[in-house]
Enzyme design. Sequence first.
Site, short mmCIF file in Angstrom:
data_model
loop_
_atom_site.label_atom_id
_atom_site.label_comp_id
_atom_site.label_asym_id
_atom_site.label_seq_id
_atom_site.Cartn_x
_atom_site.Cartn_y
_atom_site.Cartn_z
N CYS A 1 0.98 -1.31 0.04
CA CYS A 1 -0.03 -0.05 -0.20
C CYS A 1 0.89 1.25 0.06
CB CYS A 1 -0.98 -0.27 1.14
SG CYS A 1 -2.30 1.00 1.11
N HIS B 1 -3.57 -5.47 0.24
CA HIS B 1 -3.01 -5.77 1.51
C HIS B 1 -3.19 -7.23 1.61
CE1 HIS B 1 -2.90 -2.02 3.81
NE2 HIS B 1 -3.58 -1.56 3.04
N GLU C 1 -1.80 -9.42 3.12
CA GLU C 1 -1.64 -9.99 4.48
C GLU C 1 -2.99 -10.44 5.08
OE1 GLU C 1 -1.40 -5.35 5.10
OE2 GLU C 1 -0.75 -6.87 3.86
#
Length: 543
Positions: free
Chosen positions: A362, A489, A491
Amino acid sequence: MKYILVTGGVISGIGKGIIASSVGTILKSCGLHVTAIKIDPYINIDAGTFSPYEHVDLDLGNYERFLDIRLTKDNNLTTGKIYQSVINKERRGDYLGKTVQVVPHITDAIQEWVMRQARISVDDDGVEPQVCVIEVICWSRLILFYCERITTGEQKTKPTQNSVRELRGLGLSPDLIMCRCSTPLETAVKEKISMFCHVEPTQVICVHDVSSVYRVPLLLENQGVVSYFCQRLNLPVEMRPRKMLTKWKEMADRSDRLLEHVSIALVGKYTKLSDSYTSVIKALEHSALAINHKLEVKYIDSADLESTTLQDEPVKYHEAWQKLCSSHGVLVPGGFGVRGTEGKMQAISWARKQNKPFLGVCLGMQLAVCEFARNVLGWEDANSTEFNPESKHPVVIDMPEHNPGQMGGTMRLGKRRTIFKSNTSVLRKLYGDLEYVEERHRHRFEVNPELKHHFEKKGLQFVGQDEEGERMEVIELEGHGYFVGVQYHPEFTSRPIKPSPPYFGLLLAAAGKLQSYLAKGCRLSPRDTYSDRSGSSSPELCC
Protein backbone atom coordinates in the site's frame (compact mmCIF):
# COMPACT_ATOMS: atom_id res chain seq x y z
CA MET A 1 -28.28 -21.95 13.70
CA LYS A 2 -26.37 -22.59 16.94
CA TYR A 3 -24.79 -19.69 18.82
CA ILE A 4 -21.76 -19.83 21.12
CA LEU A 5 -21.05 -16.68 23.13
CA VAL A 6 -17.57 -15.97 24.47
CA THR A 7 -16.88 -13.23 27.00
CA GLY A 8 -14.39 -12.34 29.73
CA GLY A 9 -14.73 -10.85 33.15
CA VAL A 10 -11.37 -10.10 34.77
CA ILE A 11 -9.10 -8.12 32.44
CA SER A 12 -8.93 -7.38 28.74
CA GLY A 13 -6.45 -8.79 26.25
CA ILE A 14 -5.90 -12.24 27.71
CA GLY A 15 -7.10 -14.40 24.86
CA LYS A 16 -10.86 -14.25 24.29
CA GLY A 17 -10.31 -13.83 20.54
CA ILE A 18 -7.90 -16.76 20.32
CA ILE A 19 -10.25 -18.95 22.34
CA ALA A 20 -13.24 -17.97 20.20
CA SER A 21 -11.20 -18.69 17.07
CA SER A 22 -10.01 -22.02 18.47
CA VAL A 23 -13.54 -23.09 19.36
CA GLY A 24 -14.57 -22.32 15.79
CA THR A 25 -11.56 -24.21 14.44
CA ILE A 26 -12.26 -27.46 16.27
CA LEU A 27 -15.92 -27.30 15.28
CA LYS A 28 -14.97 -26.66 11.65
CA SER A 29 -12.62 -29.64 11.83
CA CYS A 30 -15.72 -31.71 12.63
CA GLY A 31 -17.20 -30.78 9.27
CA LEU A 32 -19.43 -27.96 10.52
CA HIS A 33 -19.72 -24.61 8.72
CA VAL A 34 -18.73 -21.89 11.18
CA THR A 35 -18.78 -18.08 11.17
CA ALA A 36 -17.85 -15.48 13.79
CA ILE A 37 -19.03 -12.08 15.04
CA LYS A 38 -17.31 -9.59 17.36
CA ILE A 39 -19.38 -7.20 19.50
CA ASP A 40 -17.59 -4.08 20.76
CA PRO A 41 -18.81 -1.36 23.14
CA TYR A 42 -17.26 1.74 21.57
CA ILE A 43 -19.41 4.44 19.94
CA ASN A 44 -17.37 4.54 16.71
CA ILE A 45 -19.18 3.22 13.66
CA ASP A 46 -16.09 1.20 12.74
CA ALA A 47 -12.37 1.04 13.48
CA GLY A 48 -11.33 2.53 10.12
CA THR A 49 -10.28 5.91 11.51
CA PHE A 50 -8.66 4.68 14.74
CA SER A 51 -4.99 5.36 15.34
CA PRO A 52 -3.28 2.02 16.06
CA TYR A 53 -2.00 3.58 19.29
CA GLU A 54 -5.63 4.23 20.28
CA HIS A 55 -7.24 0.90 19.52
CA VAL A 56 -6.18 -2.27 17.76
CA ASP A 57 -8.77 -5.01 17.34
CA LEU A 58 -7.07 -8.29 16.51
CA ASP A 59 -10.03 -10.62 16.74
CA LEU A 60 -11.55 -10.46 13.24
CA GLY A 61 -8.13 -11.27 11.81
CA ASN A 62 -7.79 -14.20 14.20
CA TYR A 63 -11.21 -15.51 13.17
CA GLU A 64 -10.28 -15.35 9.48
CA ARG A 65 -6.83 -16.93 9.90
CA PHE A 66 -7.99 -19.76 12.17
CA LEU A 67 -11.24 -20.55 10.36
CA ASP A 68 -9.98 -19.73 6.84
CA ILE A 69 -13.06 -17.62 6.11
CA ARG A 70 -13.65 -14.10 4.82
CA LEU A 71 -15.62 -11.76 7.04
CA THR A 72 -17.12 -8.36 6.27
CA LYS A 73 -17.40 -5.12 8.22
CA ASP A 74 -20.80 -6.28 9.45
CA ASN A 75 -19.18 -9.14 11.35
CA ASN A 76 -17.97 -6.45 13.74
CA LEU A 77 -20.88 -4.93 15.66
CA THR A 78 -20.33 -1.73 17.67
CA THR A 79 -22.52 0.33 19.96
CA GLY A 80 -22.19 3.14 17.40
CA LYS A 81 -23.61 0.95 14.62
CA ILE A 82 -26.57 -0.09 16.76
CA TYR A 83 -27.40 3.42 17.89
CA GLN A 84 -27.07 4.69 14.31
CA SER A 85 -29.46 2.03 12.99
CA VAL A 86 -32.00 2.70 15.77
CA ILE A 87 -31.83 6.49 15.28
CA ASN A 88 -32.27 6.05 11.51
CA LYS A 89 -35.36 3.94 12.16
CA GLU A 90 -36.72 6.60 14.52
CA ARG A 91 -36.13 9.32 11.92
CA ARG A 92 -38.00 7.27 9.32
CA GLY A 93 -40.92 6.83 11.70
CA ASP A 94 -40.51 3.06 12.00
CA TYR A 95 -41.36 3.17 15.72
CA LEU A 96 -44.68 4.93 15.08
CA GLY A 97 -44.08 7.65 17.65
CA LYS A 98 -43.13 5.36 20.53
CA THR A 99 -40.49 6.37 23.07
CA VAL A 100 -37.22 4.78 21.90
CA GLN A 101 -35.36 3.13 24.79
CA VAL A 102 -32.52 0.73 25.47
CA VAL A 103 -35.07 -1.96 26.30
CA PRO A 104 -36.52 -3.14 24.03
CA HIS A 105 -35.38 -1.14 20.99
CA ILE A 106 -31.58 -1.26 21.39
CA THR A 107 -31.52 -4.86 22.61
CA ASP A 108 -33.86 -5.95 19.82
CA ALA A 109 -31.63 -4.21 17.28
CA ILE A 110 -28.59 -6.12 18.57
CA GLN A 111 -30.40 -9.45 18.33
CA GLU A 112 -31.71 -8.72 14.84
CA TRP A 113 -28.25 -7.67 13.63
CA VAL A 114 -26.53 -10.76 15.00
CA MET A 115 -29.10 -13.21 13.66
CA ARG A 116 -29.17 -11.56 10.24
CA GLN A 117 -25.39 -11.43 9.88
CA ALA A 118 -24.96 -15.02 11.06
CA ARG A 119 -27.39 -16.20 8.38
CA ILE A 120 -25.84 -14.28 5.49
CA SER A 121 -22.21 -15.16 6.31
CA VAL A 122 -21.92 -17.90 3.69
CA ASP A 123 -18.53 -19.51 3.13
CA ASP A 124 -16.57 -19.68 -0.13
CA ASP A 125 -18.67 -22.68 -1.22
CA GLY A 126 -21.88 -20.70 -0.74
CA VAL A 127 -22.96 -22.79 2.29
CA GLU A 128 -24.73 -21.14 5.20
CA PRO A 129 -23.00 -21.58 8.57
CA GLN A 130 -24.36 -24.00 11.15
CA VAL A 131 -22.55 -22.44 14.12
CA CYS A 132 -21.84 -18.78 14.93
CA VAL A 133 -19.19 -17.96 17.54
CA ILE A 134 -19.81 -14.52 19.06
CA GLU A 135 -17.22 -12.69 21.15
CA VAL A 136 -18.74 -10.14 23.51
CA ILE A 137 -16.90 -7.46 25.49
CA CYS A 138 -18.34 -7.97 28.96
CA TRP A 139 -18.43 -4.34 30.06
CA SER A 140 -20.85 -3.37 27.30
CA ARG A 141 -24.05 -3.27 29.36
CA LEU A 142 -26.10 -3.18 26.18
CA ILE A 143 -25.25 -6.81 25.55
CA LEU A 144 -27.61 -9.08 27.44
CA PHE A 145 -26.26 -12.50 26.54
CA TYR A 146 -23.14 -14.23 27.81
CA CYS A 147 -21.89 -17.77 27.83
CA GLU A 148 -18.24 -18.27 28.75
CA ARG A 149 -15.91 -16.74 31.28
CA ILE A 150 -12.17 -16.30 31.15
CA THR A 151 -9.95 -15.40 34.08
CA THR A 152 -6.30 -14.67 34.71
CA GLY A 153 -4.08 -17.64 35.38
CA GLU A 154 -2.73 -16.87 38.85
CA GLN A 155 -4.04 -20.12 40.40
CA LYS A 156 -6.33 -17.90 42.51
CA THR A 157 -10.06 -18.36 42.14
CA LYS A 158 -11.51 -15.17 43.63
CA PRO A 159 -11.45 -13.12 40.38
CA THR A 160 -13.23 -15.94 38.57
CA GLN A 161 -15.77 -16.39 41.32
CA ASN A 162 -16.56 -12.66 41.35
CA SER A 163 -16.92 -12.58 37.56
CA VAL A 164 -19.29 -15.52 37.50
CA ARG A 165 -21.28 -14.05 40.39
CA GLU A 166 -21.68 -10.83 38.39
CA LEU A 167 -22.75 -12.84 35.36
CA ARG A 168 -25.34 -14.74 37.39
CA GLY A 169 -26.60 -11.40 38.69
CA LEU A 170 -27.65 -10.69 35.10
CA GLY A 171 -29.60 -13.95 35.07
CA LEU A 172 -27.04 -15.86 33.02
CA SER A 173 -25.05 -19.00 33.78
CA PRO A 174 -21.85 -20.01 31.99
CA ASP A 175 -21.70 -23.37 30.25
CA LEU A 176 -17.91 -23.47 30.20
CA ILE A 177 -15.38 -21.52 32.23
CA MET A 178 -12.12 -21.03 30.32
CA CYS A 179 -9.36 -20.40 32.87
CA ARG A 180 -6.45 -18.53 31.34
CA CYS A 181 -3.26 -19.30 33.26
CA SER A 182 0.50 -19.49 32.78
CA THR A 183 0.78 -23.12 33.94
CA PRO A 184 -1.67 -26.04 33.86
CA LEU A 185 -4.50 -25.64 36.35
CA GLU A 186 -4.02 -27.50 39.61
CA THR A 187 -6.69 -30.10 40.37
CA ALA A 188 -7.60 -28.43 43.66
CA VAL A 189 -8.03 -25.08 41.95
CA LYS A 190 -10.19 -26.60 39.25
CA GLU A 191 -12.41 -28.27 41.85
CA LYS A 192 -12.72 -25.03 43.81
CA ILE A 193 -13.85 -23.14 40.70
CA SER A 194 -16.32 -25.94 39.98
CA MET A 195 -17.74 -25.79 43.51
CA PHE A 196 -18.10 -22.04 43.88
CA CYS A 197 -19.21 -21.34 40.29
CA HIS A 198 -21.78 -24.16 40.28
CA VAL A 199 -20.48 -26.05 37.27
CA GLU A 200 -19.13 -29.56 36.82
CA PRO A 201 -15.34 -30.02 36.88
CA THR A 202 -15.51 -31.04 33.20
CA GLN A 203 -16.92 -27.58 32.47
CA VAL A 204 -13.77 -25.90 33.81
CA ILE A 205 -11.27 -25.74 30.94
CA CYS A 206 -7.61 -24.93 31.44
CA VAL A 207 -6.07 -22.66 28.81
CA HIS A 208 -2.47 -22.41 29.92
CA ASP A 209 0.46 -20.87 28.07
CA VAL A 210 1.64 -22.93 25.11
CA SER A 211 4.52 -22.59 22.69
CA SER A 212 2.29 -21.45 19.81
CA VAL A 213 -1.27 -20.19 19.33
CA TYR A 214 -1.65 -23.09 16.90
CA ARG A 215 -1.73 -25.39 19.94
CA VAL A 216 -4.78 -23.76 21.53
CA PRO A 217 -7.36 -25.65 19.40
CA LEU A 218 -5.53 -28.88 20.26
CA LEU A 219 -5.57 -27.93 23.96
CA LEU A 220 -9.34 -27.42 23.92
CA GLU A 221 -9.91 -30.60 21.92
CA ASN A 222 -7.95 -32.67 24.44
CA GLN A 223 -10.18 -31.44 27.27
CA GLY A 224 -13.39 -32.63 25.63
CA VAL A 225 -14.74 -29.30 24.38
CA VAL A 226 -16.09 -30.84 21.17
CA SER A 227 -17.93 -33.57 23.08
CA TYR A 228 -19.47 -30.98 25.36
CA PHE A 229 -20.69 -28.80 22.49
CA CYS A 230 -22.09 -31.79 20.64
CA GLN A 231 -24.11 -32.77 23.70
CA ARG A 232 -25.11 -29.25 24.75
CA LEU A 233 -26.05 -27.96 21.28
CA ASN A 234 -27.08 -31.28 19.73
CA LEU A 235 -24.60 -30.84 16.89
CA PRO A 236 -24.53 -33.43 14.08
CA VAL A 237 -20.90 -34.45 14.54
CA GLU A 238 -19.24 -37.83 14.23
CA MET A 239 -16.54 -38.41 16.83
CA ARG A 240 -13.71 -39.54 14.56
CA PRO A 241 -10.12 -38.45 13.82
CA ARG A 242 -10.13 -35.06 12.12
CA LYS A 243 -7.70 -34.34 9.29
CA MET A 244 -7.81 -30.59 9.84
CA LEU A 245 -6.61 -30.83 13.46
CA THR A 246 -3.92 -33.28 12.37
CA LYS A 247 -2.57 -30.57 10.07
CA TRP A 248 -2.65 -28.08 12.95
CA LYS A 249 -0.69 -30.46 15.16
CA GLU A 250 1.91 -31.03 12.45
CA MET A 251 2.18 -27.28 11.96
CA ALA A 252 2.56 -26.63 15.70
CA ASP A 253 5.20 -29.38 16.02
CA ARG A 254 7.18 -27.95 13.11
CA SER A 255 6.97 -24.48 14.59
CA ASP A 256 8.64 -25.75 17.76
CA ARG A 257 11.47 -27.47 15.85
CA LEU A 258 12.64 -24.62 13.61
CA LEU A 259 16.42 -24.09 13.62
CA GLU A 260 17.28 -21.80 10.71
CA HIS A 261 16.55 -18.10 11.13
CA VAL A 262 15.49 -15.38 8.70
CA SER A 263 15.25 -11.71 9.69
CA ILE A 264 12.98 -9.08 8.17
CA ALA A 265 13.28 -5.35 8.87
CA LEU A 266 9.79 -3.92 9.33
CA VAL A 267 10.16 -0.19 8.66
CA GLY A 268 7.04 1.56 9.86
CA LYS A 269 5.42 4.33 11.82
CA TYR A 270 3.78 2.41 14.67
CA THR A 271 6.61 0.08 15.67
CA LYS A 272 6.33 0.90 19.38
CA LEU A 273 3.16 -1.20 19.40
CA SER A 274 3.68 -4.43 17.51
CA ASP A 275 -0.07 -5.17 17.57
CA SER A 276 -0.43 -2.39 15.00
CA TYR A 277 1.08 -4.75 12.43
CA THR A 278 -0.40 -8.04 13.62
CA SER A 279 -1.76 -9.08 10.21
CA VAL A 280 1.60 -8.28 8.62
CA ILE A 281 3.53 -10.22 11.28
CA LYS A 282 1.21 -13.22 10.95
CA ALA A 283 1.67 -13.20 7.16
CA LEU A 284 5.45 -13.20 7.67
CA GLU A 285 5.17 -16.01 10.21
CA HIS A 286 3.04 -18.13 7.88
CA SER A 287 5.61 -17.74 5.10
CA ALA A 288 8.61 -18.35 7.35
CA LEU A 289 7.02 -21.52 8.69
CA ALA A 290 6.33 -22.66 5.12
CA ILE A 291 10.07 -22.64 4.37
CA ASN A 292 11.08 -24.09 7.75
CA HIS A 293 12.65 -20.91 9.10
CA LYS A 294 12.19 -19.16 12.41
CA LEU A 295 11.20 -15.55 11.86
CA GLU A 296 12.93 -12.60 13.48
CA VAL A 297 11.21 -9.26 12.94
CA LYS A 298 13.38 -6.19 13.46
CA TYR A 299 11.09 -3.27 14.19
CA ILE A 300 12.47 0.03 12.93
CA ASP A 301 10.77 3.38 13.46
CA SER A 302 11.17 4.93 10.03
CA ALA A 303 11.76 8.39 11.56
CA ASP A 304 14.94 7.02 13.17
CA LEU A 305 16.47 6.55 9.70
CA GLU A 306 16.15 10.24 8.83
CA SER A 307 18.90 12.86 8.93
CA THR A 308 17.13 14.86 11.64
CA THR A 309 17.53 11.89 14.00
CA LEU A 310 21.26 11.78 13.17
CA GLN A 311 21.52 15.37 14.39
CA ASP A 312 19.30 15.04 17.46
CA GLU A 313 19.85 11.43 18.56
CA PRO A 314 22.83 9.93 16.70
CA VAL A 315 22.85 6.72 18.76
CA LYS A 316 19.24 5.96 17.86
CA TYR A 317 20.00 6.76 14.20
CA HIS A 318 22.95 4.37 13.99
CA GLU A 319 21.09 1.62 15.85
CA ALA A 320 18.22 1.86 13.36
CA TRP A 321 20.57 1.63 10.38
CA GLN A 322 22.43 -1.26 11.97
CA LYS A 323 19.14 -3.16 12.28
CA LEU A 324 18.27 -2.43 8.66
CA CYS A 325 21.66 -3.41 7.26
CA SER A 326 21.79 -6.68 9.21
CA SER A 327 18.38 -7.88 8.00
CA HIS A 328 17.82 -10.43 5.24
CA GLY A 329 14.87 -8.53 3.78
CA VAL A 330 12.94 -5.27 4.08
CA LEU A 331 9.21 -4.70 4.46
CA VAL A 332 7.50 -1.30 4.35
CA PRO A 333 3.82 -1.78 5.30
CA GLY A 334 0.82 0.47 4.84
CA GLY A 335 0.11 3.63 6.79
CA PHE A 336 -1.11 7.21 6.65
CA GLY A 337 0.45 10.59 7.38
CA VAL A 338 3.73 12.26 6.51
CA ARG A 339 5.73 11.39 9.64
CA GLY A 340 8.51 8.95 8.88
CA THR A 341 7.94 8.82 5.11
CA GLU A 342 11.42 10.14 4.31
CA GLY A 343 12.92 7.39 6.47
CA LYS A 344 10.85 4.78 4.67
CA MET A 345 12.17 6.04 1.34
CA GLN A 346 15.72 5.85 2.71
CA ALA A 347 15.13 2.19 3.57
CA ILE A 348 13.61 1.51 0.15
CA SER A 349 16.53 3.21 -1.59
CA TRP A 350 18.99 1.10 0.38
CA ALA A 351 17.14 -2.13 -0.47
CA ARG A 352 17.00 -1.20 -4.16
CA LYS A 353 20.70 -0.34 -4.41
CA GLN A 354 21.91 -3.27 -2.30
CA ASN A 355 19.75 -5.83 -4.14
CA LYS A 356 18.12 -6.65 -0.82
CA PRO A 357 14.70 -8.40 -0.98
CA PHE A 358 11.97 -5.77 -0.59
CA LEU A 359 8.19 -5.77 -0.29
CA GLY A 360 6.14 -2.57 -0.17
CA VAL A 361 2.49 -2.79 0.81
CA CYS A 362 0.00 0.00 0.00
CA LEU A 363 1.86 3.13 1.16
CA GLY A 364 5.05 1.06 0.93
CA MET A 365 4.47 0.61 -2.79
CA GLN A 366 3.61 4.29 -3.27
CA LEU A 367 6.81 5.37 -1.52
CA ALA A 368 8.84 2.93 -3.64
CA VAL A 369 7.50 4.78 -6.69
CA CYS A 370 8.39 8.14 -5.09
CA GLU A 371 11.90 6.95 -4.26
CA PHE A 372 12.48 5.66 -7.79
CA ALA A 373 11.22 8.94 -9.27
CA ARG A 374 13.62 10.96 -7.14
CA ASN A 375 16.76 8.87 -7.42
CA VAL A 376 16.44 7.22 -10.85
CA LEU A 377 14.27 9.58 -12.86
CA GLY A 378 15.89 12.62 -11.25
CA TRP A 379 12.64 14.26 -10.09
CA GLU A 380 13.98 15.60 -6.81
CA ASP A 381 10.64 16.87 -5.46
CA ALA A 382 8.63 13.80 -6.50
CA ASN A 383 6.09 12.98 -3.83
CA SER A 384 2.54 12.03 -3.00
CA THR A 385 -0.05 14.78 -2.93
CA GLU A 386 -0.94 13.41 0.49
CA PHE A 387 2.36 14.82 1.77
CA ASN A 388 3.14 17.64 -0.66
CA PRO A 389 0.17 18.95 -2.68
CA GLU A 390 2.46 21.46 -4.41
CA SER A 391 4.93 18.93 -5.81
CA LYS A 392 5.87 19.52 -9.46
CA HIS A 393 6.07 15.74 -9.89
CA PRO A 394 2.98 14.26 -8.17
CA VAL A 395 3.70 10.59 -8.75
CA VAL A 396 1.03 9.56 -6.24
CA ILE A 397 -2.32 11.36 -6.34
CA ASP A 398 -5.80 11.47 -4.80
CA MET A 399 -8.28 9.05 -6.25
CA PRO A 400 -11.25 10.79 -7.88
CA GLU A 401 -13.73 9.32 -5.40
CA HIS A 402 -11.75 10.43 -2.35
CA ASN A 403 -13.35 13.26 -0.36
CA PRO A 404 -10.46 15.01 1.46
CA GLY A 405 -12.90 16.73 3.80
CA GLN A 406 -14.17 13.46 5.28
CA MET A 407 -11.96 10.65 6.55
CA GLY A 408 -14.49 7.97 7.51
CA GLY A 409 -15.88 5.70 4.80
CA THR A 410 -14.11 7.41 1.88
CA MET A 411 -11.40 4.87 1.04
CA ARG A 412 -11.27 2.38 -1.80
CA LEU A 413 -12.09 -0.66 0.27
CA GLY A 414 -12.62 -4.36 -0.13
CA LYS A 415 -11.83 -7.09 -2.62
CA ARG A 416 -10.78 -5.85 -6.06
CA ARG A 417 -9.42 -7.65 -9.11
CA THR A 418 -5.84 -7.15 -10.26
CA ILE A 419 -4.94 -8.23 -13.82
CA PHE A 420 -1.37 -9.35 -14.50
CA LYS A 421 0.00 -7.63 -17.60
CA SER A 422 3.21 -9.64 -17.81
CA ASN A 423 3.69 -13.36 -18.31
CA THR A 424 7.18 -13.18 -16.77
CA SER A 425 6.10 -11.46 -13.54
CA VAL A 426 7.64 -13.07 -10.45
CA LEU A 427 4.53 -12.34 -8.43
CA ARG A 428 2.32 -13.91 -11.08
CA LYS A 429 4.38 -17.11 -10.82
CA LEU A 430 4.10 -17.03 -7.02
CA TYR A 431 0.32 -16.80 -7.37
CA GLY A 432 0.36 -19.95 -9.52
CA ASP A 433 0.56 -18.24 -12.94
CA LEU A 434 -2.97 -16.87 -12.59
CA GLU A 435 -4.20 -14.26 -15.04
CA TYR A 436 -5.69 -12.23 -12.20
CA VAL A 437 -6.00 -12.20 -8.42
CA GLU A 438 -8.56 -10.71 -6.07
CA GLU A 439 -7.16 -9.05 -2.96
CA ARG A 440 -8.38 -6.55 -0.39
CA HIS A 441 -7.71 -2.83 -0.68
CA ARG A 442 -7.69 0.05 1.78
CA HIS A 443 -6.35 3.32 0.37
CA ARG A 444 -7.19 6.88 -0.65
CA PHE A 445 -4.23 7.59 -2.96
CA GLU A 446 -2.88 5.87 -6.07
CA VAL A 447 0.08 5.96 -8.44
CA ASN A 448 -0.40 8.64 -11.09
CA PRO A 449 -1.22 6.61 -14.24
CA GLU A 450 -0.19 9.45 -16.57
CA LEU A 451 3.46 9.03 -15.50
CA LYS A 452 3.56 5.25 -15.91
CA HIS A 453 5.66 5.23 -19.10
CA HIS A 454 8.50 7.24 -17.47
CA PHE A 455 9.01 4.50 -14.88
CA GLU A 456 8.73 1.56 -17.23
CA LYS A 457 11.40 3.04 -19.52
CA LYS A 458 13.81 2.84 -16.58
CA GLY A 459 12.85 -0.69 -15.51
CA LEU A 460 10.15 -0.20 -12.86
CA GLN A 461 7.34 -2.26 -14.36
CA PHE A 462 3.67 -2.03 -13.44
CA VAL A 463 2.98 -5.72 -13.92
CA GLY A 464 -0.43 -5.65 -12.25
CA GLN A 465 -3.27 -3.21 -12.95
CA ASP A 466 -6.99 -2.95 -12.31
CA GLU A 467 -9.53 -4.18 -14.84
CA GLU A 468 -9.66 -0.82 -16.62
CA GLY A 469 -5.86 -0.51 -16.73
CA GLU A 470 -6.09 2.84 -14.93
CA ARG A 471 -4.88 1.90 -11.44
CA MET A 472 -1.42 0.55 -10.81
CA GLU A 473 -1.61 -2.46 -8.49
CA VAL A 474 1.76 -4.26 -8.63
CA ILE A 475 5.31 -3.06 -9.32
CA GLU A 476 8.44 -5.12 -9.98
CA LEU A 477 11.96 -3.83 -10.61
CA GLU A 478 13.87 -5.41 -13.49
CA GLY A 479 17.26 -6.85 -12.61
CA HIS A 480 16.55 -7.04 -8.88
CA GLY A 481 16.33 -10.29 -6.91
CA TYR A 482 12.97 -9.39 -5.36
CA PHE A 483 11.73 -5.80 -5.41
CA VAL A 484 7.93 -5.91 -5.31
CA GLY A 485 5.22 -3.46 -4.33
CA VAL A 486 1.49 -4.08 -4.11
CA GLN A 487 -1.28 -1.52 -3.69
CA TYR A 488 -3.51 -4.04 -1.92
CA HIS A 489 -3.09 -5.72 1.47
CA PRO A 490 -2.21 -9.38 0.84
CA GLU A 491 -1.67 -10.00 4.56
CA PHE A 492 -5.45 -10.01 5.07
CA THR A 493 -5.81 -13.26 3.14
CA SER A 494 -2.74 -15.07 4.49
CA ARG A 495 -3.49 -18.29 6.34
CA PRO A 496 -1.28 -20.59 8.45
CA ILE A 497 -1.38 -23.37 5.84
CA LYS A 498 -1.78 -21.04 2.82
CA PRO A 499 0.73 -18.18 3.09
CA SER A 500 0.27 -15.00 1.08
CA PRO A 501 2.28 -15.13 -2.20
CA PRO A 502 3.87 -11.61 -1.91
CA TYR A 503 5.04 -12.35 1.64
CA PHE A 504 6.03 -15.87 0.68
CA GLY A 505 8.18 -14.45 -2.12
CA LEU A 506 9.85 -12.02 0.31
CA LEU A 507 10.72 -14.82 2.73
CA LEU A 508 11.95 -17.10 -0.06
CA ALA A 509 14.20 -14.33 -1.37
CA ALA A 510 15.42 -13.42 2.12
CA ALA A 511 16.32 -17.07 2.78
CA GLY A 512 18.08 -17.37 -0.61
CA LYS A 513 15.55 -19.90 -1.93
CA LEU A 514 13.49 -17.88 -4.43
CA GLN A 515 15.38 -18.68 -7.62
CA SER A 516 15.51 -22.42 -6.95
CA TYR A 517 11.82 -22.34 -6.05
CA LEU A 518 10.95 -20.69 -9.37
CA ALA A 519 13.30 -22.99 -11.29
CA LYS A 520 11.52 -26.04 -9.85
CA GLY A 521 8.16 -24.80 -11.09
CA CYS A 522 7.22 -23.15 -7.81
CA ARG A 523 7.78 -26.18 -5.64
CA LEU A 524 9.85 -26.50 -2.50
CA SER A 525 11.95 -29.54 -1.76
CA PRO A 526 10.36 -31.95 0.78
CA ARG A 527 12.61 -30.72 3.62
CA ASP A 528 11.53 -27.12 3.02
CA THR A 529 7.77 -27.48 3.03
CA TYR A 530 4.81 -28.91 4.90
CA SER A 531 4.53 -32.64 4.36
CA ASP A 532 2.14 -35.32 5.46
CA ARG A 533 3.30 -38.60 6.97
CA SER A 534 3.86 -40.12 3.55
CA GLY A 535 6.30 -37.33 2.73
CA SER A 536 4.29 -35.71 -0.06
CA SER A 537 4.24 -31.94 -0.21
CA SER A 538 1.09 -30.04 0.69
CA PRO A 539 -0.55 -28.63 -2.45
CA GLU A 540 -1.25 -25.31 -0.74
CA LEU A 541 2.38 -24.33 -1.19
CA CYS A 542 2.76 -25.33 -4.80
CA CYS A 543 1.95 -23.20 -7.84
